[in-house]
Design an enzyme around this catalytic site. Structure first.
Site, PDB file in Angstrom:
ATOM      1  N   ASP A   1       0.837  -1.201   0.000  1.00 23.20           N
ATOM      2  CA  ASP A   1       0.000   0.000   0.000  1.00 23.20           C
ATOM      3  C   ASP A   1       0.878   1.260   0.000  1.00 23.20           C
ATOM      4  O   ASP A   1       1.632   1.494   0.934  1.00 23.20           O
ATOM      5  CB  ASP A   1      -0.888   0.000   1.243  1.00 23.20           C
TER       6      ASP A   1
ATOM      7  N   TYR B   1       3.180   9.650  -0.464  1.00 22.31           N
ATOM      8  CA  TYR B   1       4.293   8.999   0.216  1.00 22.31           C
ATOM      9  C   TYR B   1       5.628   9.222  -0.484  1.00 22.31           C
ATOM     10  O   TYR B   1       6.697   9.093   0.127  1.00 22.31           O
ATOM     11  CB  TYR B   1       4.059   7.499   0.351  1.00 22.31           C
TER      12      TYR B   1
ATOM     13  N   LYS C   1      -2.671   5.864  -4.294  1.00 21.94           N
ATOM     14  CA  LYS C   1      -3.741   6.832  -4.059  1.00 21.94           C
ATOM     15  C   LYS C   1      -3.397   8.165  -4.705  1.00 21.94           C
ATOM     16  O   LYS C   1      -2.248   8.623  -4.634  1.00 21.94           O
ATOM     17  CB  LYS C   1      -3.935   7.053  -2.557  1.00 21.94           C
TER      18      LYS C   1
ATOM     19  N   HIS D   1      -7.374   9.741  -2.223  1.00 17.22           N
ATOM     20  CA  HIS D   1      -6.739   9.737  -0.907  1.00 17.22           C
ATOM     21  C   HIS D   1      -7.599  10.380   0.177  1.00 17.22           C
ATOM     22  O   HIS D   1      -7.543   9.987   1.348  1.00 17.22           O
ATOM     23  CB  HIS D   1      -5.382  10.449  -0.976  1.00 17.22           C
TER      24      HIS D   1
END
Length: 279
Positions: A44, A49, A78, A112
């Site tokens: 994930d 990120y 996302k 997100h």
């Protein structure tokens, strides 16, 4: 349940019952590759990120070095808030795919958060539906959505493809029972991130007591709690020796009494952002 078990989603695809979260994992390539080598099959990540490329490289390393198969890995990413809206999302999806082009497709693409407003949410969903139709993405879903955001999407006359999941923070101290029950009642799976409350609750006396009784780690107790609630937990660690511990959750079971002891329905203490009630 065995390590290879998967959960069927409402579009007929299947997701592993537990995954690896990668928020703030900076050597994601190494961690992902090691996680896959010991049995994880779900990774994930997110645009936010900043490690999509590295996660993809870790998957590629495992396929090359361990003889793994692409279809055995479930890759989630996302779209971030500034990528909402039809044109922005179309561009962003291509960029997400470019970072992991060797994977061939994205298993699950999520919005997100719902913070950008109704119009932007629905325009983004339109672009995501087209990505499924084009074969770039297998399944689509949402993250950090509240009840009203899910209902808004399900009621939209432009809906062609239902969301398969809502990824939200869930732990004994952030149970979100009403939201989780609603999510599942609409046919969406709950993907539960931050099962440890970002490690803030690993010294909880009740969890420590139960872990000692079971002869396991507190982290394993909290992941098992999430599993027995019917969720798909996404624990995160960048400490390699903890990877096998976090996935070793099938050799014991929590009793009803132990589950109730861990439950804190009167507490709402998210360790991350809280946007499920945004307009």
């Amino acid at each position: 349940m065995t390590i290879g078990d998967k959960v069927e989603l409402n579009d007929g695809t299947k997701i592993p019952f537990v995954g690896l979260g990668t928020w703030e994992i900076y050597d994601a390539r190494t961690v992902v590759r090691e996680a896959l080598s010991i049995g994880y099959r779900c990774v994930d990540t997110a645009v936010l990120y900043g490690n999509e490329k590295e996660c993809g490289e870790g998957i590629q390393d495992w396929i090359r070095d361990d003889g793994g198969k692409r279809e055995d890995v479930y890759y989630i990413t996302k779209l971030w808030n500034n990528q909402n809206g039809y044109e922005n999302a179309k561009k962003a999806i291509k960029e997400c795919m470019e970072k992991v082009k060797h994977l061939g497709y994205i298993d699950l693409l999520l919005i997100h958060s719902p913070t950008q407003g109704k119009r932007m949410r629905l325009e983004t969903w339109r672009a995501m539906q087209e990505a499924v139709e084009e074969g770039i993405v297998k399944s689509i879903g949402v993250s950090n959505y509240g009840i009203k955001h899910i209902q808004e999407l399900l009621d939209w006359d432009g809906l062609k493809i239902k969301p398969v999941a809502n990824e939200i923070e869930v732990s004994p101290w952030c149970m979100r029972q009403e939201l989780c029950d609603f999510t599942k009642s609409k046919g969406l799976q709950v993907i539960a991130y931050a099962p440890f409350s970002h490690s803030y609750r690993l010294n909880d006396p009740d969890a420590v007591e139960i872990a000692h009784k079971k002869g396991v780690q507190v982290a394993q107790i909290l992941i098992r709690w999430s599993l027995q609630k019917g969720y798909i937990p996404i624990p995160k660690t960048q400490t390699l020796f903890r990877l096998p511990i976090n996935i070793d959750v099938l050799g014991f079971e929590l009793s009803d009494e132990e589950m109730k002891k861990l439950d804190h329905p009167e507490v709402h203490d998210p360790s991350d952002w809280e946007v499920t009630e945004c307009p």
